[in-house]
Write an enzyme that holds these catalytic residues in place. Sequence first.
Site, PDB file in Angstrom:
ATOM      1  NE  ARG A  72      -3.605   0.208   2.532  1.00 27.77           N
ATOM      2  CZ  ARG A  72      -4.181   0.514   3.698  1.00 27.77           C
ATOM      3  NH1 ARG A  72      -4.210  -0.367   4.682  1.00 27.77           N
ATOM      4  NH2 ARG A  72      -4.745   1.686   3.871  1.00 27.77           N
ATOM      5  CD  GLN A  99     -13.632   7.479   8.391  1.00 30.19           C
ATOM      6  OE1 GLN A  99     -14.067   6.408   8.777  1.00 30.19           O
ATOM      7  NE2 GLN A  99     -14.265   8.205   7.485  1.00 30.19           N
ATOM      8  CG  ASN A 100      -8.666   8.906   3.539  1.00 27.37           C
ATOM      9  OD1 ASN A 100      -9.440   7.996   3.845  1.00 27.37           O
ATOM     10  ND2 ASN A 100      -8.940   9.780   2.589  1.00 27.37           N
ATOM     11  CG  ASP A 102      -4.250   9.450   1.690  1.00 27.59           C
ATOM     12  OD1 ASP A 102      -4.307  10.611   2.160  1.00 27.59           O
ATOM     13  OD2 ASP A 102      -5.205   8.920   1.085  1.00 27.59           O
ATOM     14  CG  HIS A 119      -9.003   5.302  11.174  1.00 25.25           C
ATOM     15  ND1 HIS A 119      -9.977   4.937  10.269  1.00 25.25           N
ATOM     16  CD2 HIS A 119      -9.637   5.422  12.363  1.00 25.25           C
ATOM     17  CE1 HIS A 119     -11.146   4.846  10.892  1.00 25.25           C
ATOM     18  NE2 HIS A 119     -10.965   5.146  12.150  1.00 25.25           N
ATOM     19  CB  CYS A 151      12.116  -2.545  23.663  1.00 25.06           C
ATOM     20  SG  CYS A 151      10.707  -2.695  22.554  1.00 25.06           S
ATOM     21  N   GLY A 188     -16.728  11.066   0.803  1.00 27.16           N
ATOM     22  CA  GLY A 188     -16.204   9.736   0.478  1.00 27.16           C
ATOM     23  C   GLY A 188     -15.998   8.784   1.629  1.00 27.16           C
TER      24      GLY A 188
HETATM   25  P1  OAD Z   1     -15.099   2.876   2.597  1.00 31.75           P
HETATM   26  O1  OAD Z   1     -14.359   2.083   1.571  1.00 31.75           O
HETATM   27  O2  OAD Z   1     -15.879   2.126   3.618  1.00 31.75           O
HETATM   28  O3  OAD Z   1     -16.107   3.888   1.872  1.00 31.75           O
HETATM   29  C1  OAD Z   1     -15.696   4.662   0.777  1.00 31.75           C
HETATM   30  C2  OAD Z   1     -16.825   5.582   0.368  1.00 31.75           C
HETATM   31  O4  OAD Z   1     -16.326   6.402  -0.672  1.00 31.75           O
HETATM   32  C3  OAD Z   1     -18.082   4.879  -0.172  1.00 31.75           C
HETATM   33  O5  OAD Z   1     -19.236   5.468   0.426  1.00 31.75           O
HETATM   34  C4  OAD Z   1     -18.044   5.187  -1.683  1.00 31.75           C
HETATM   35  O6  OAD Z   1     -19.352   5.333  -2.256  1.00 31.75           O
HETATM   36  C5  OAD Z   1     -17.305   6.513  -1.695  1.00 31.75           C
HETATM   37  N1  OAD Z   1     -16.583   6.836  -2.931  1.00 31.75           N
HETATM   38  C6  OAD Z   1     -15.969   6.006  -3.809  1.00 31.75           C
HETATM   39  N2  OAD Z   1     -15.375   6.715  -4.778  1.00 31.75           N
HETATM   40  C7  OAD Z   1     -15.602   8.034  -4.512  1.00 31.75           C
HETATM   41  C8  OAD Z   1     -15.235   9.264  -5.140  1.00 31.75           C
HETATM   42  N3  OAD Z   1     -14.488   9.286  -6.245  1.00 31.75           N
HETATM   43  N4  OAD Z   1     -15.655  10.416  -4.572  1.00 31.75           N
HETATM   44  C9  OAD Z   1     -16.408  10.417  -3.444  1.00 31.75           C
HETATM   45  N5  OAD Z   1     -16.779   9.285  -2.815  1.00 31.75           N
HETATM   46  C10 OAD Z   1     -16.380   8.109  -3.329  1.00 31.75           C
HETATM   47  O7  OAD Z   1     -14.013   3.844   3.259  1.00 31.75           O
HETATM   48  P2  OAD Z   1     -14.060   4.590   4.665  1.00 31.75           P
HETATM   49  O8  OAD Z   1     -15.417   5.070   4.979  1.00 31.75           O
HETATM   50  O9  OAD Z   1     -12.939   5.554   4.652  1.00 31.75           O
HETATM   51  O10 OAD Z   1     -10.200   1.825   8.882  1.00 31.75           O
HETATM   52  O11 OAD Z   1     -13.695   3.407   5.660  1.00 31.75           O
HETATM   53  C11 OAD Z   1     -13.583   3.705   7.027  1.00 31.75           C
HETATM   54  C12 OAD Z   1     -12.504   2.861   7.632  1.00 31.75           C
HETATM   55  O12 OAD Z   1     -12.726   1.476   7.343  1.00 31.75           O
HETATM   56  C13 OAD Z   1     -11.101   3.107   7.086  1.00 31.75           C
HETATM   57  O13 OAD Z   1     -10.455   4.216   7.659  1.00 31.75           O
HETATM   58  C14 OAD Z   1     -10.400   1.833   7.451  1.00 31.75           C
HETATM   59  C15 OAD Z   1     -11.464   0.839   7.044  1.00 31.75           C
HETATM   60  O14 OAD Z   1     -11.418  -0.395   7.700  1.00 31.75           O
HETATM   61  C16 OAD Z   1      -9.068   1.362   9.410  1.00 31.75           C
HETATM   62  O15 OAD Z   1      -8.182   0.903   8.719  1.00 31.75           O
HETATM   63  C17 OAD Z   1      -9.019   1.483  10.890  1.00 31.75           C
END
Ligand code: OAD
Length: 242
Positions: A72, A99-100, A102, A119, A151, A188
């Site tokens: 990644r 939550q990203n 990056d 995160h 450690c 997103g």
């Molecule tokens: P998800 O993969 O669950 O959701 C991504 C969202 O982005 C979805 O609602 C899509 O419809 C939307 N999407 C896709 N392409 C898009 C675009 N070009 N523009 C706007 N929206 C778009 O990702 P997160 O909600 O970030 O946690 O997931 C939350 C957490 O779950 C992450 O931080 C990670 C994961 O497990 C950990 O690693 C702790």
Amino acid sequence: MSSEIEKARHALANASKPMSFSGAGLSAESGIATFRGDNEHALWSQFDPTQLASQHGFKKDPKLVIDWYNWRRKSLANAKPNAAHTTLGKQRGWLHVTQNVDNLLELGGAAGNQVLHLHGTLLSDHCNAQCGYKESIALDNPPALRNCYKCGNPMRPSVVWFGEALPEDILNQAANATSVTDLLLVVGTSAQVYPAAGLIDIARQHQATIVIVDPEADAVGQKGDILIREMAAKALPCLFAR
Ligand code: OAD
């Protein structure tokens, strides 16, 4: 221009303490995979989170976990901020809670102190035994599985795994800001992972205007929210255009 976009533009232009809350969809158009969704590239449809993003999985097969995060990292090393990142990055006075893991908001122009990473980050490792030792990581040349210099316990990526607490100070700062914001721009995220997704509930409880940018906006929104069912890199420049 759609009436939802008009409403959102008006709300953004008139907000006094605006903030964004983002998830993987913000970086999708930079080539970074989302976690959920029907598409074949979604990480959790290809890989098992209990294996790759948990303490249990790391203890069972640490090399597999490190190799996956390094894969990644290398894909992030080649990624560029998209128009959604650069649009948010230009907004002075905004706070961006993400939550990203990056660094694309920062590369897009946001100051380090404008971004809260709930995160964690792929840009550093720390000791899995929490001895306090930490190292920055070169995304294009991340180190293989190794032990802590101080450690001797294994080093791990500085990201939050399932079953782990979010960094308390960052979560508190995010929750405090959300309880006084008058506008939360949600970009997103599937809003399925708590406590992060609870920030949207906090903003609703405090009567903030909620603007959601996501092609699947219905899944995240509620009555009264402004829903923009568009990709972030297309929608955000329109929302902020003067
Ligand atoms: P998800 O993969 O669950 O959701 C991504 C969202 O982005 C979805 O609602 C899509 O419809 C939307 N999407 C896709 N392409 C898009 C675009 N070009 N523009 C706007 N929206 C778009 O990702 P997160 O909600 O970030 O946690 O997931 C939350 C957490 O779950 C992450 O931080 C990670 C994961 O497990 C950990 O690693 C702790």
